[in-house]
Scaffold this active site. Structure first.
Site, PDB file in Angstrom:
ATOM      1  N   HIS A  73      27.656  71.644  65.343  1.00 55.67           N
ATOM      2  CA  HIS A  73      26.895  72.829  65.750  1.00 55.67           C
ATOM      3  C   HIS A  73      27.163  73.927  64.736  1.00 55.67           C
ATOM      4  O   HIS A  73      28.297  74.388  64.609  1.00 55.67           O
ATOM      5  CB  HIS A  73      27.312  73.269  67.163  1.00 55.67           C
ATOM      6  CG  HIS A  73      27.086  72.203  68.192  1.00 55.67           C
ATOM      7  ND1 HIS A  73      25.886  72.052  68.859  1.00 55.67           N
ATOM      8  CD2 HIS A  73      27.882  71.196  68.621  1.00 55.67           C
ATOM      9  CE1 HIS A  73      25.968  71.022  69.679  1.00 55.67           C
ATOM     10  NE2 HIS A  73      27.171  70.478  69.560  1.00 55.67           N
ATOM     11  N   ASN A 108      20.551  72.838  69.316  1.00 51.20           N
ATOM     12  CA  ASN A 108      20.677  73.856  70.380  1.00 51.20           C
ATOM     13  C   ASN A 108      21.056  75.238  69.819  1.00 51.20           C
ATOM     14  O   ASN A 108      22.037  75.846  70.227  1.00 51.20           O
ATOM     15  CB  ASN A 108      21.657  73.402  71.461  1.00 51.20           C
ATOM     16  CG  ASN A 108      23.048  73.104  70.939  1.00 51.20           C
ATOM     17  OD1 ASN A 108      23.249  72.858  69.753  1.00 51.20           O
ATOM     18  ND2 ASN A 108      24.024  73.116  71.817  1.00 51.20           N
ATOM     19  N   ASP A 150      20.901  67.606  72.651  1.00 59.97           N
ATOM     20  CA  ASP A 150      22.349  67.799  72.801  1.00 59.97           C
ATOM     21  C   ASP A 150      22.722  69.158  73.377  1.00 59.97           C
ATOM     22  O   ASP A 150      22.095  70.178  73.128  1.00 59.97           O
ATOM     23  CB  ASP A 150      23.076  67.613  71.471  1.00 59.97           C
ATOM     24  CG  ASP A 150      24.579  67.626  71.677  1.00 59.97           C
ATOM     25  OD1 ASP A 150      25.058  66.834  72.495  1.00 59.97           O
ATOM     26  OD2 ASP A 150      25.270  68.454  71.058  1.00 59.97           O
ATOM     27  N   HIS A 155      29.268  61.544  71.166  1.00 64.32           N
ATOM     28  CA  HIS A 155      30.606  61.829  71.725  1.00 64.32           C
ATOM     29  C   HIS A 155      30.945  60.986  72.954  1.00 64.32           C
ATOM     30  O   HIS A 155      31.244  61.508  74.027  1.00 64.32           O
ATOM     31  CB  HIS A 155      30.785  63.313  72.021  1.00 64.32           C
ATOM     32  CG  HIS A 155      29.614  64.029  72.654  1.00 64.32           C
ATOM     33  ND1 HIS A 155      28.977  63.574  73.769  1.00 64.32           N
ATOM     34  CD2 HIS A 155      28.973  65.173  72.308  1.00 64.32           C
ATOM     35  CE1 HIS A 155      28.000  64.408  74.091  1.00 64.32           C
ATOM     36  NE2 HIS A 155      27.973  65.389  73.215  1.00 64.32           N
ATOM     37  N   ASP A 178      31.686  66.760  66.616  1.00 62.99           N
ATOM     38  CA  ASP A 178      31.199  67.695  67.648  1.00 62.99           C
ATOM     39  C   ASP A 178      31.776  69.097  67.405  1.00 62.99           C
ATOM     40  O   ASP A 178      32.147  69.796  68.348  1.00 62.99           O
ATOM     41  CB  ASP A 178      31.500  67.190  69.063  1.00 62.99           C
ATOM     42  CG  ASP A 178      30.673  67.926  70.137  1.00 62.99           C
ATOM     43  OD1 ASP A 178      29.799  68.734  69.767  1.00 62.99           O
ATOM     44  OD2 ASP A 178      30.916  67.687  71.331  1.00 62.99           O
ATOM     45  N   HIS A 207      32.966  78.729  68.856  1.00 60.71           N
ATOM     46  CA  HIS A 207      32.626  79.840  69.748  1.00 60.71           C
ATOM     47  C   HIS A 207      33.501  81.015  69.342  1.00 60.71           C
ATOM     48  O   HIS A 207      34.724  80.866  69.247  1.00 60.71           O
ATOM     49  CB  HIS A 207      32.923  79.495  71.212  1.00 60.71           C
ATOM     50  CG  HIS A 207      32.074  78.403  71.773  1.00 60.71           C
ATOM     51  ND1 HIS A 207      30.730  78.559  72.039  1.00 60.71           N
ATOM     52  CD2 HIS A 207      32.378  77.130  72.113  1.00 60.71           C
ATOM     53  CE1 HIS A 207      30.253  77.434  72.537  1.00 60.71           C
ATOM     54  NE2 HIS A 207      31.224  76.545  72.588  1.00 60.71           N
TER      55      HIS A 207
HETATM   56 ZN   LIG Z   1      26.818  67.065  73.359  1.00 62.24          ZN
END
Ligand SMILES: [Zn+2]
Length: 426
Positions: free
Chosen positions: A64, A96, A154, A234, A306, A310
């Protein structure tokens, strides 16, 4: 030109394990020869890899990068810098973002940003459904044309079996993999960790392993129905891996990835500390044993991070309220060495496969990934024994959410080469 000298070259694609020199010319590999063959001249920059492993560039199937929309947590520039530092030459970024990457203009934006300031290649994954809402199929063909390498909703599963079937049928005709975040949201509702003795002891709401495996079973059946390429993201539960094994025994086009945190930690490691909160959550001891077995015997196709940054303002809150996800790029290789190679659970060549030809096969590009003349000059150079301590405050990521802060490792990335250029060096 760049000459990588004296390294131990490990390439699962060609089953190579030998002391070789690699001459890079521009973005491509020009020649590979036994160590000492090339004489250095003025126009050749030399990298001495004596004592180091030289592997094909690592590919991360699952990350991400948070751009567009959540640049306070990560950007394509900072995320790929952290990726390069972890030895990754290519990262697949999940859709996302805000807005969701569900159309060609967002895909092109991501690729433009990567071209302008990326340290690693960025291969976007498009949403399966519009805004990943699970109501209608996204503009997958247009996104493929713009450059997505797979589709996924995802962060959540493709909402219904009907839509998953439609996405799989569509992606089959485009020969795109469908990557599933397998989760039955009704079973997982409100959970913050895996259900079990530890969740009961901590008084935290848990989700059963079946929250994942029920969805994997659904999708494996749909992959059988549609003939689509299905990749389980994952994967964390023993029962999910049993579904994947069943699918492989039937020669279905089903693959899966496992994260370093799931093969390293278990639910018993969870404390009231949001750095141990991710989705899928840390699983039971026997799940970890099953993942380790699958990593060894080939049931698992790839290690994926993954990487889910944050910013502290979001993550440094009480466990219940914190978002799911932890950093992954910079510790992945060292955790794989620690848990898999130094323990002799798998060979070094198999570990390299899980970071290179394994993910390449999931994406259908395995023929493009090898250390041979004419191929892309993407290389990951690492040490098996260099001792170091991960200090998350030194991370290239914008975020700090790692449960591995302060851990001492043996073995580390040393240099990352993308398109013939050293993008990161220890
Ligand atoms: Zn996921």
């Amino acid at each position: 030109m760049l000459l990588i000298k004296n390294g131990r070259v490990l390439d699962p694609a060609t089953k190579t394990d030998a002391s070789l020199d690699i001459l890079l010319d521009g973005e491509k590999i020009k020649e590979v020869a036994p160590a000492g063959k090339f004489s250095s001249s003025q126009d050749v920059q030399v990298f001495d890899a004596a004592g180091l492993i030289v592997a094909p560039g690592f590919i991360d199937l699952h990350a991400h990068l948070r751009e567009p929309g959540q640049e306070s947590s990560e950007t394509i520039e900072t995320g790929t810098r952290a990726a390069a530092r972890g030895g990754f030459t290519a990262v697949c970024c999940m859709p996302n973002t805000r807005p969701v990457n569900d159309n060609a203009s967002v895909t092109r934006f991501i690729l433009d940003r990567a071209k302008a300031g990326g340290s690693a290649r960025v291969w976007p994954i498009g949403a399966a459904s519009a805004a990943s809402k699970g109501e209608s199929i996204a503009e997958i063909a247009a996104m493929k044309q713009a450059g997505v390498v797979a589709v996924s909703d995802d962060g959540r599963p493709i909402a219904t079996a009907k839509l998953a079937r439609q996405v799989m049928e569509y992606c089959r005709s485009l020969d795109l993999p469908v990557i599933e975040h397998a989760e039955d949201v009704s079973l997982a509702a409100n959970a913050v960790m895996r259900e079990g003795v530890t969740s009961a002891r901590l008084g935290l709401q848990g989700m059963p392993a079946a929250a994942e495996s029920v969805c994997v079973a659904r999708d494996v059946q749909l992959a059988q129905l549609t003939g689509a390429r299905l990749h389980i993201a994952h994967l964390s539960a023993k029962e999910s891996l049993e579904q994947v094994r069943w699918a492989k025994s039937r020669s279905l086009r089903v693959t899966c990835e496992v994260t370093p945190h799931h093969f390293t930690l278990i639910d018993e490691d969870v404390q009231y500390d949001s750095r141990f909160k991710m989705n899928p959550p840390l699983a039971a001891r026997e799940d970890r044993e099953a993942l380790l077995a699958g990593l060894a015997d080939g049931a698992v196709d790839a290690i994926a991070t993954d990487h889910a940054p944050h910013e502290p303002a979001l993550k440094d809150v009480e466990f219940d309220r914190a978002p799911f996800g932890i950093l992954g790029f910079e510790t992945a290789l060292s955790l794989a060495l620690e848990q898999l190679v130094h323990t002799s659970r798998i060979s070094l060549l198999r570990m390299v496969e899980l970071f290179t030809t394994g993910p390449a096969r999931v994406l259908g590009i395995e023929n493009e990934k090898k250390i041979a003349a004419g191929h892309q000059a993407d290389l990951t150079i690492f040490s098996l024994d260099r001792s170091w301590i991960y200090n998350v405050n030194d991370s290239s990521s914008k975020s700090r959410n790692s449960p591995f802060d302060g851990r001492t490792f043996k073995g580390a990335p040393v240099a990352t080469i993308v398109a013939g250029r050293i993008v990161w060096k220890m």
